[in-house]
Design a protein around this motif. Sequence first.
Motif, PDB file in Angstrom:
ATOM      1  N   MET A  95      20.859  10.446  -0.515  1.00 26.14           N
ATOM      2  CA  MET A  95      20.226   9.377  -1.076  1.00 26.14           C
ATOM      3  C   MET A  95      19.706   8.260   0.091  1.00 26.14           C
ATOM      4  SD  MET A  95      20.413  10.205  -4.401  1.00 26.14           S
ATOM      5  CE  MET A  95      20.461   8.872  -5.444  1.00 26.14           C
ATOM      6  N   ILE A  96      18.638   7.713  -0.292  1.00 25.13           N
ATOM      7  CA  ILE A  96      18.147   6.737   0.728  1.00 25.13           C
ATOM      8  C   ILE A  96      17.187   5.875  -0.039  1.00 25.13           C
ATOM      9  CG2 ILE A  96      16.290   8.570   1.050  1.00 25.13           C
ATOM     10  CD1 ILE A  96      15.823   7.543   3.932  1.00 25.13           C
ATOM     11  N   ARG A  97      17.127   4.651   0.392  1.00 19.95           N
ATOM     12  CA  ARG A  97      16.341   3.720  -0.083  1.00 19.95           C
ATOM     13  C   ARG A  97      14.895   4.072  -0.082  1.00 19.95           C
ATOM     14  NH1 ARG A  97      17.302  -2.665   0.366  1.00 19.95           N
ATOM     15  NH2 ARG A  97      15.222  -2.628   0.363  1.00 19.95           N
ATOM     16  N   LEU A  98      14.128   3.818  -1.240  1.00 17.80           N
ATOM     17  CA  LEU A  98      12.827   4.528  -1.419  1.00 17.80           C
ATOM     18  C   LEU A  98      11.924   3.787  -0.387  1.00 17.80           C
ATOM     19  CD1 LEU A  98      10.967   5.973  -2.930  1.00 17.80           C
ATOM     20  CD2 LEU A  98      10.689   3.858  -4.871  1.00 17.80           C
ATOM     21  N   ASP A  99      11.949   2.599  -0.260  1.00 16.93           N
ATOM     22  CA  ASP A  99      11.043   1.910   0.922  1.00 16.93           C
ATOM     23  C   ASP A  99      11.189   2.542   2.157  1.00 16.93           C
ATOM     24  OD1 ASP A  99      13.408   0.613   0.999  1.00 16.93           O
ATOM     25  OD2 ASP A  99      12.449  -1.390   0.875  1.00 16.93           O
ATOM     26  N   ARG A 100      12.497   2.737   2.615  1.00 19.47           N
ATOM     27  CA  ARG A 100      12.693   3.082   4.155  1.00 19.47           C
ATOM     28  C   ARG A 100      12.349   4.853   4.013  1.00 19.47           C
ATOM     29  NH1 ARG A 100      17.396   4.692   7.509  1.00 19.47           N
ATOM     30  NH2 ARG A 100      18.985   4.526   5.657  1.00 19.47           N
ATOM     31  N   LEU A 101      12.365   5.424   3.056  1.00 23.63           N
ATOM     32  CA  LEU A 101      12.180   6.858   2.741  1.00 23.63           C
ATOM     33  C   LEU A 101      10.633   7.081   3.110  1.00 23.63           C
ATOM     34  CD1 LEU A 101      12.378   9.862   2.165  1.00 23.63           C
ATOM     35  CD2 LEU A 101      11.974   9.133  -0.163  1.00 23.63           C
ATOM     36  N   LEU A 102       9.782   6.248   2.524  1.00 24.34           N
ATOM     37  CA  LEU A 102       8.206   6.144   2.522  1.00 24.34           C
ATOM     38  C   LEU A 102       7.912   5.803   3.990  1.00 24.34           C
ATOM     39  CD1 LEU A 102       7.414   4.872  -1.038  1.00 24.34           C
ATOM     40  CD2 LEU A 102       7.558   7.440  -0.015  1.00 24.34           C
ATOM     41  N   SER A 103       8.499   4.723   4.435  1.00 25.92           N
ATOM     42  CA  SER A 103       8.074   4.135   5.739  1.00 25.92           C
ATOM     43  C   SER A 103       8.281   5.328   6.814  1.00 25.92           C
ATOM     44  CB  SER A 103       8.486   2.828   5.888  1.00 25.92           C
ATOM     45  OG  SER A 103       9.755   2.837   6.524  1.00 25.92           O
ATOM     46  N   ASN A 104       9.707   5.850   6.950  1.00 28.51           N
ATOM     47  CA  ASN A 104       9.904   6.801   7.727  1.00 28.51           C
ATOM     48  C   ASN A 104       9.093   7.963   7.711  1.00 28.51           C
ATOM     49  OD1 ASN A 104      12.209   5.404   8.490  1.00 28.51           O
ATOM     50  ND2 ASN A 104      13.606   6.719   7.615  1.00 28.51           N
ATOM     51  N   ARG A 105       8.481   8.537   6.550  1.00 33.26           N
ATOM     52  CA  ARG A 105       7.715   9.716   6.516  1.00 33.26           C
ATOM     53  C   ARG A 105       6.050   9.145   6.781  1.00 33.26           C
ATOM     54  NH1 ARG A 105      10.921  13.873   2.959  1.00 33.26           N
ATOM     55  NH2 ARG A 105      12.931  13.041   3.602  1.00 33.26           N
ATOM     56  N   GLY A 106       6.007   7.971   6.954  1.00 37.58           N
ATOM     57  CA  GLY A 106       4.671   7.555   7.381  1.00 37.58           C
ATOM     58  C   GLY A 106       3.622   7.215   6.412  1.00 37.58           C
ATOM     59  N   TYR A 107       4.124   7.164   5.160  1.00 36.04           N
ATOM     60  CA  TYR A 107       3.314   6.888   4.102  1.00 36.04           C
ATOM     61  C   TYR A 107       2.646   5.578   4.025  1.00 36.04           C
ATOM     62  CZ  TYR A 107       4.166  11.622   2.103  1.00 36.04           C
ATOM     63  OH  TYR A 107       4.167  13.037   1.830  1.00 36.04           O
ATOM     64  N   CYS A 108       3.426   4.588   4.481  1.00 40.78           N
ATOM     65  CA  CYS A 108       3.158   3.137   4.375  1.00 40.78           C
ATOM     66  C   CYS A 108       4.242   2.363   4.958  1.00 40.78           C
ATOM     67  CB  CYS A 108       2.640   2.886   2.658  1.00 40.78           C
ATOM     68  SG  CYS A 108       4.493   3.179   1.724  1.00 40.78           S
ATOM     69  N   SER A 109       4.158   1.260   5.160  1.00 34.58           N
ATOM     70  CA  SER A 109       4.906   0.262   5.454  1.00 34.58           C
ATOM     71  C   SER A 109       5.882  -0.317   4.388  1.00 34.58           C
ATOM     72  CB  SER A 109       4.394  -1.027   6.232  1.00 34.58           C
ATOM     73  OG  SER A 109       3.877  -1.787   4.958  1.00 34.58           O
ATOM     74  N   ARG A 110       7.152  -0.700   4.778  1.00 35.73           N
ATOM     75  CA  ARG A 110       8.213  -0.918   3.837  1.00 35.73           C
ATOM     76  C   ARG A 110       7.678  -1.982   2.672  1.00 35.73           C
ATOM     77  NH1 ARG A 110      14.058  -0.551   6.339  1.00 35.73           N
ATOM     78  NH2 ARG A 110      14.805  -1.078   4.435  1.00 35.73           N
ATOM     79  N   SER A 111       6.910  -2.911   3.662  1.00 36.39           N
ATOM     80  CA  SER A 111       6.338  -3.934   2.526  1.00 36.39           C
ATOM     81  C   SER A 111       5.481  -3.616   1.530  1.00 36.39           C
ATOM     82  CB  SER A 111       5.972  -5.315   3.525  1.00 36.39           C
ATOM     83  OG  SER A 111       4.803  -4.721   4.197  1.00 36.39           O
ATOM     84  N   GLU A 112       4.560  -2.506   1.786  1.00 35.62           N
ATOM     85  CA  GLU A 112       3.565  -1.917   0.810  1.00 35.62           C
ATOM     86  C   GLU A 112       4.092  -1.199  -0.437  1.00 35.62           C
ATOM     87  OE1 GLU A 112       0.093  -1.517   4.019  1.00 35.62           O
ATOM     88  OE2 GLU A 112       1.724   0.144   3.659  1.00 35.62           O
ATOM     89  N   VAL A 113       5.454  -0.964  -0.329  1.00 36.94           N
ATOM     90  CA  VAL A 113       6.116   0.034  -1.278  1.00 36.94           C
ATOM     91  C   VAL A 113       6.144  -0.675  -2.666  1.00 36.94           C
ATOM     92  CG1 VAL A 113       8.068   1.302  -2.026  1.00 36.94           C
ATOM     93  CG2 VAL A 113       7.482   1.328   0.506  1.00 36.94           C
ATOM     94  N   LYS A 114       6.126  -2.067  -2.750  1.00 43.47           N
ATOM     95  CA  LYS A 114       6.030  -2.636  -4.047  1.00 43.47           C
ATOM     96  C   LYS A 114       4.901  -2.486  -4.846  1.00 43.47           C
ATOM     97  CE  LYS A 114       7.764  -7.048  -5.377  1.00 43.47           C
ATOM     98  NZ  LYS A 114       8.150  -8.398  -4.853  1.00 43.47           N
ATOM     99  N   ASP A 115       3.844  -2.596  -4.249  1.00 42.67           N
ATOM    100  CA  ASP A 115       2.524  -2.528  -4.616  1.00 42.67           C
ATOM    101  C   ASP A 115       2.081  -1.149  -5.294  1.00 42.67           C
ATOM    102  OD1 ASP A 115       1.687  -5.133  -4.919  1.00 42.67           O
ATOM    103  OD2 ASP A 115       0.493  -4.963  -3.012  1.00 42.67           O
ATOM    104  N   LEU A 116       2.634  -0.202  -4.222  1.00 45.10           N
ATOM    105  CA  LEU A 116       2.143   1.150  -4.696  1.00 45.10           C
ATOM    106  C   LEU A 116       2.972   1.521  -5.848  1.00 45.10           C
ATOM    107  CD1 LEU A 116       2.268   2.465  -0.883  1.00 45.10           C
ATOM    108  CD2 LEU A 116       0.381   2.162  -2.298  1.00 45.10           C
TER     109      LEU A 116
END
Length: 236
Positions: A1-22
Amino acid sequence: MIRLDRLLSNRGYCSRSEVKDLIRHGYVLVNGEKPKGADANVDPATVTFEGEALDPGEGLILMLHKPAGYTCSHKELGEVIYDLLPERYSRRNPPLSSVGRLDKDTTGLLLVTDDGALLHKLTSPKYKVAKLYEVELESDLRGDEKALFASGTLVLEDEEDALEPAELSILDSRHVTLSITEGRYHQVKRMFEAVGNKVLRLHRSKIGELTLEGLPEGEFRELTESEVQLALKAQD
Ligand code: URA
């Protein structure tokens, strides 16, 4: 298990701060539903981005059929091999890098990975992984190349240590294949310079027992575990 914002930024989809809007706009789903927040702990396999499963996580190994004109560098001006991958791959953490380098004008099989241990095994002369090159020469072979390259005594200009033995197979007087277990700077071109010749075209067709197997030029795909083992196959 991993925090969603960290997961998406580690895989290059977006920055952590962008996750909320996405999340708000419905781009990111977990088990098909909008997650509660960017800090939700998730199983990466349950997350989709724009309806697609995420790219694989750490330990990614790609094979790329490198065209001429692309540089194996992150920094170079002009076209670089990372331009051949999805843009988000250049933002992954840990970052991807090529396993050794092919010159800008060299074509063929190139591995790209974030796995440092694998990278070391494939590039260290200690493991003797053979790399096979198809070579077109400017001039006819003079005759002693096969024995000289196999001897383990050839010292390249500005170097002190002799090269490991290399195997030359002659197709005709200007077309050969050369199998080497090291990856010194411009090694193949310098070996032919050392025997008064010049490489006109260079194509890497094999690493260990791994070949490009129908992968078109400019394209890439993930390696299977058994293909990784083929690449690691050392010389007898
Ligand atoms: N040897 C070279 O000289 N160039 C390459 O790109 C690879 C091996």
